[in-house]
Design a protein around this motif. Structure first.
Motif, mmCIF file in Angstrom:
data_model
loop_
_atom_site.group_PDB
_atom_site.id
_atom_site.type_symbol
_atom_site.label_atom_id
_atom_site.label_comp_id
_atom_site.label_asym_id
_atom_site.label_seq_id
_atom_site.Cartn_x
_atom_site.Cartn_y
_atom_site.Cartn_z
ATOM 1 N N MET A 1 1.217 -0.874 0.002
ATOM 2 C CA MET A 1 -0.326 0.292 -0.056
ATOM 3 C C MET A 1 0.762 1.044 -0.051
ATOM 4 S SD MET A 1 -3.138 -0.789 2.623
ATOM 5 C CE MET A 1 -3.839 0.393 2.639
ATOM 6 N N PRO A 2 0.030 2.318 -0.705
ATOM 7 C CA PRO A 2 1.702 3.892 -0.656
ATOM 8 C C PRO A 2 2.000 3.975 0.987
ATOM 9 C CG PRO A 2 -0.898 3.872 -1.269
ATOM 10 C CD PRO A 2 -0.603 2.108 -1.459
ATOM 11 N N GLN A 3 2.982 4.788 0.500
ATOM 12 C CA GLN A 3 3.542 5.369 2.200
ATOM 13 C C GLN A 3 3.913 6.674 1.903
ATOM 14 O OE1 GLN A 3 3.028 3.327 5.144
ATOM 15 N NE2 GLN A 3 2.500 1.757 4.342
ATOM 16 N N VAL A 4 2.847 7.452 2.134
ATOM 17 C CA VAL A 4 2.986 9.059 1.174
ATOM 18 C C VAL A 4 3.495 9.333 2.142
ATOM 19 C CG1 VAL A 4 1.576 10.891 0.914
ATOM 20 C CG2 VAL A 4 0.976 9.223 -0.062
ATOM 21 N N GLY A 5 3.607 9.461 3.968
ATOM 22 C CA GLY A 5 4.074 9.575 5.295
ATOM 23 C C GLY A 5 5.384 9.407 5.111
ATOM 24 N N LEU A 6 5.962 8.282 4.454
ATOM 25 C CA LEU A 6 7.345 7.899 4.170
ATOM 26 C C LEU A 6 8.536 9.438 3.282
ATOM 27 C CD1 LEU A 6 7.017 4.563 3.989
ATOM 28 C CD2 LEU A 6 7.393 5.689 6.283
ATOM 29 N N MET A 7 7.578 10.176 2.821
ATOM 30 C CA MET A 7 8.489 11.273 1.735
ATOM 31 C C MET A 7 9.448 11.693 2.467
ATOM 32 S SD MET A 7 5.084 12.579 -0.981
ATOM 33 C CE MET A 7 4.180 13.135 -0.320
ATOM 34 N N LYS A 8 8.651 12.010 4.092
ATOM 35 C CA LYS A 8 10.101 13.846 5.073
ATOM 36 C C LYS A 8 9.807 12.031 6.053
ATOM 37 C CE LYS A 8 10.732 17.356 7.112
ATOM 38 N NZ LYS A 8 10.456 18.376 6.890
ATOM 39 N N ILE A 9 11.458 12.023 7.113
ATOM 40 C CA ILE A 9 10.911 11.002 7.509
ATOM 41 C C ILE A 9 11.633 11.367 8.888
ATOM 42 C CG2 ILE A 9 12.431 8.303 8.261
ATOM 43 C CD1 ILE A 9 11.778 7.282 5.324
ATOM 44 N N ASP A 10 13.275 12.006 8.527
ATOM 45 C CA ASP A 10 14.485 12.198 10.318
ATOM 46 C C ASP A 10 14.229 13.513 9.832
ATOM 47 O OD1 ASP A 10 14.643 9.281 10.216
ATOM 48 O OD2 ASP A 10 17.007 9.772 8.744
ATOM 49 N N SER A 11 14.407 14.076 11.111
ATOM 50 C CA SER A 11 14.570 15.434 10.997
ATOM 51 C C SER A 11 16.227 15.834 10.581
ATOM 52 C CB SER A 11 14.867 16.429 12.792
ATOM 53 O OG SER A 11 15.761 15.430 13.849
ATOM 54 N N LEU A 12 17.008 17.143 11.029
ATOM 55 C CA LEU A 12 17.800 17.453 10.388
ATOM 56 C C LEU A 12 19.169 16.440 10.761
ATOM 57 C CD1 LEU A 12 17.704 21.172 9.503
ATOM 58 C CD2 LEU A 12 18.127 19.566 8.224
ATOM 59 N N LEU A 13 18.532 16.270 12.848
ATOM 60 C CA LEU A 13 19.826 15.645 13.132
ATOM 61 C C LEU A 13 19.902 15.019 14.105
ATOM 62 C CD1 LEU A 13 19.337 18.622 16.433
ATOM 63 C CD2 LEU A 13 20.758 18.334 15.132
ATOM 64 N N GLN A 14 18.835 14.088 13.529
ATOM 65 C CA GLN A 14 18.352 12.722 13.166
ATOM 66 C C GLN A 14 19.136 12.081 11.659
ATOM 67 O OE1 GLN A 14 14.214 11.084 13.778
ATOM 68 N NE2 GLN A 14 15.016 9.287 14.193
ATOM 69 N N ALA A 15 18.722 12.936 11.169
ATOM 70 C CA ALA A 15 20.033 12.278 9.607
ATOM 71 C C ALA A 15 20.332 12.298 9.392
ATOM 72 C CB ALA A 15 18.779 13.481 8.066
ATOM 73 N N THR A 16 21.516 13.635 10.419
ATOM 74 C CA THR A 16 22.732 13.279 10.438
ATOM 75 C C THR A 16 23.621 13.065 11.463
ATOM 76 O OG1 THR A 16 22.930 15.601 12.177
ATOM 77 C CG2 THR A 16 23.129 16.059 9.482
ATOM 78 N N ASP A 17 22.878 12.361 13.241
ATOM 79 C CA ASP A 17 23.924 11.427 13.861
ATOM 80 C C ASP A 17 24.344 10.587 12.643
ATOM 81 O OD1 ASP A 17 23.693 11.070 16.967
ATOM 82 O OD2 ASP A 17 22.962 9.424 15.935
ATOM 83 N N SER A 18 25.050 10.000 13.435
ATOM 84 C CA SER A 18 25.801 8.685 13.331
ATOM 85 C C SER A 18 25.376 7.215 13.253
ATOM 86 C CB SER A 18 27.691 8.787 14.121
ATOM 87 O OG SER A 18 27.407 8.452 14.948
ATOM 88 N N HIS A 19 24.288 7.207 14.556
ATOM 89 C CA HIS A 19 23.582 6.335 15.015
ATOM 90 C C HIS A 19 21.897 6.920 14.674
ATOM 91 C CE1 HIS A 19 27.079 4.147 16.173
ATOM 92 N NE2 HIS A 19 26.953 5.473 17.408
ATOM 93 N N LYS A 20 21.352 8.448 14.277
ATOM 94 C CA LYS A 20 20.167 8.431 13.684
ATOM 95 C C LYS A 20 19.587 8.697 14.684
ATOM 96 C CE LYS A 20 18.482 8.162 9.564
ATOM 97 N NZ LYS A 20 17.675 7.383 8.363
ATOM 98 N N ARG A 21 19.973 9.055 15.860
ATOM 99 C CA ARG A 21 18.956 8.463 17.461
ATOM 100 C C ARG A 21 17.744 10.019 17.309
ATOM 101 N NH1 ARG A 21 19.272 12.986 21.231
ATOM 102 N NH2 ARG A 21 21.695 13.998 21.091
ATOM 103 N N GLY A 22 16.759 9.684 18.296
ATOM 104 C CA GLY A 22 15.987 10.243 18.063
ATOM 105 C C GLY A 22 16.309 11.526 19.420
ATOM 106 N N ALA A 23 15.353 12.508 20.296
ATOM 107 C CA ALA A 23 15.798 13.232 20.679
ATOM 108 C C ALA A 23 15.581 12.235 22.445
ATOM 109 C CB ALA A 23 15.108 14.843 21.089
#
Length: 329
Positions: A273-295
């Protein structure tokens, strides 16, 4: 992406992405060269809230737990409120063991009696009310204390409009929108009567700042929190009462982990099924963190307590995006 959790917070979009890709919030590798170091959970500012009484709804887990513990370490008298009785009581007991002052109120913030009771306890036990953190919230219609059982719970979890059940819609709005309204109503009645000012912080979500797919009731309820925050800031500025909100993206809490498990099960069932919500996933800090950690919960709480403190004396009516840069791009 985001949610604000209820008794704590995590994020729907990132959990959806993790489910679809097979990764987890702490997995994968970011594109950055230097990670931002998370706040030390043991950090606090001694005496910042000495003599102040603070209500924290949703105190049992995640951000509410962290806020209650840190505020007590900073001198606040804490009234913790939750509908997960054993975990909420444990937080209050932990504060007392450290030498802090805290009371626990068991109940549902969607119930007027609970909200009136938490203010009554603040007044009777500590002589009044100064501050409030309205953190309690839910992502879906499943009681947060229940274990994950997707087959039994799938009609109660986050959905798009055409798939949403009445129970999903009504329970999420009851806690996240009506619960914040009833909490604020009880708190503001007391703050106005005291005529000595005060501050309130409501926990929203980036889902209350921007469009957010796959979770119609959650998004609607968090937009309601944004409206309540701004409306109250206008009405109560004349009483010296400040009202702001914090709006986070991925925050690693028990609710985030639960959402991830439910979404993994849903992704298996709705494969293709289409997953439109996946077009944008990470925050800037999550995308750049070496482990992609959240807050962390402690990072979110640092902003909440700042907004409640005297250092934020010129701040009201604002919706702060504590989202690691998610809404910046």
């Amino acid at each position: 992406m985001a949610t604000a959790v209820a008794l704590a917070t995590g994020t729907m979009a990132s959990a959806t992405a993790a489910a679809a890709s097979g990764t987890t919030g702490g997995g994968g590798k970011g594109i950055g060269e230097v990670d931002v170091k998370p706040l030390d959970p043991d950090f606090f500012l001694p005496g910042r809230f000495k003599g102040k009484t603070l209500i924290v709804t949703g105190c049992a887990r995640g951000m509410g737990r962290a806020a209650a513990i840190r505020a007590a370490r900073e001198g606040a008298n804490v009234v913790g409120v939750d509908w997960i009785r054993d975990e909420g009581e444990a937080v209050v007991e932990a504060i007392r063991r450290e030498g802090g002052q805290a009371r626990f109120v068991y109940g549902d913030v969607g119930d007027t009696r609970t909200c009136d009771r938490m203010v009554q306890v603040a007044v009777e036990d500590f002589g009044g009310l100064d501050l409030a953190l309205n953190n309690a919230g839910v992502m879906d219609a499943v009681f947060p204390g229940e274990p994950v059982d997707y087959a039994r719970q799938k009609d109660l979890i986050f959905q798009s409009v055409h798939q949403a059940s009445d129970e999903y819609w009504e329970k999420v709005l009851r806690t996240n929108a009506t619960g914040v309204f009833k909490s604020m109503r009880a708190e503001l009645r007391q703050l106005v009567a005291q005529r000595r000012g005060g501050a309130i912080v409501n926990v929203g979500s980036v889902a209350g700042l921007i469009g957010f797919g796959g979770t119609c009731a959650y998004s609607a309820s968090k937009h309601a929190v944004s409206g309540l925050t701004r409306s109250a800031a206008i009405d109560y500025s004349v009483y010296g009462i400040r009202v702001n909100s914090v709006n986070m993206a991925t925050t690693e809490t028990p609710m985030y982990e639960r959402a991830k498990a439910l979404l993994t099960a849903r992704a298996r069932e709705s494969k293709g099924m289409p997953q439109v919500g996946l077009m944008k996933i990470d925050s800037l800090l999550q995308a750049t963190d070496s482990h992609k950690r959240g807050a962390t919960a402690w990072e979110q709480v640092a902003v909440m307590l700042f907004l409640l403190s005297e250092e934020a004396s010129n701040l009201t009516g604002a919706l702060y995006a504590t989202d690691g840069g998610y809404t910046a791009y």
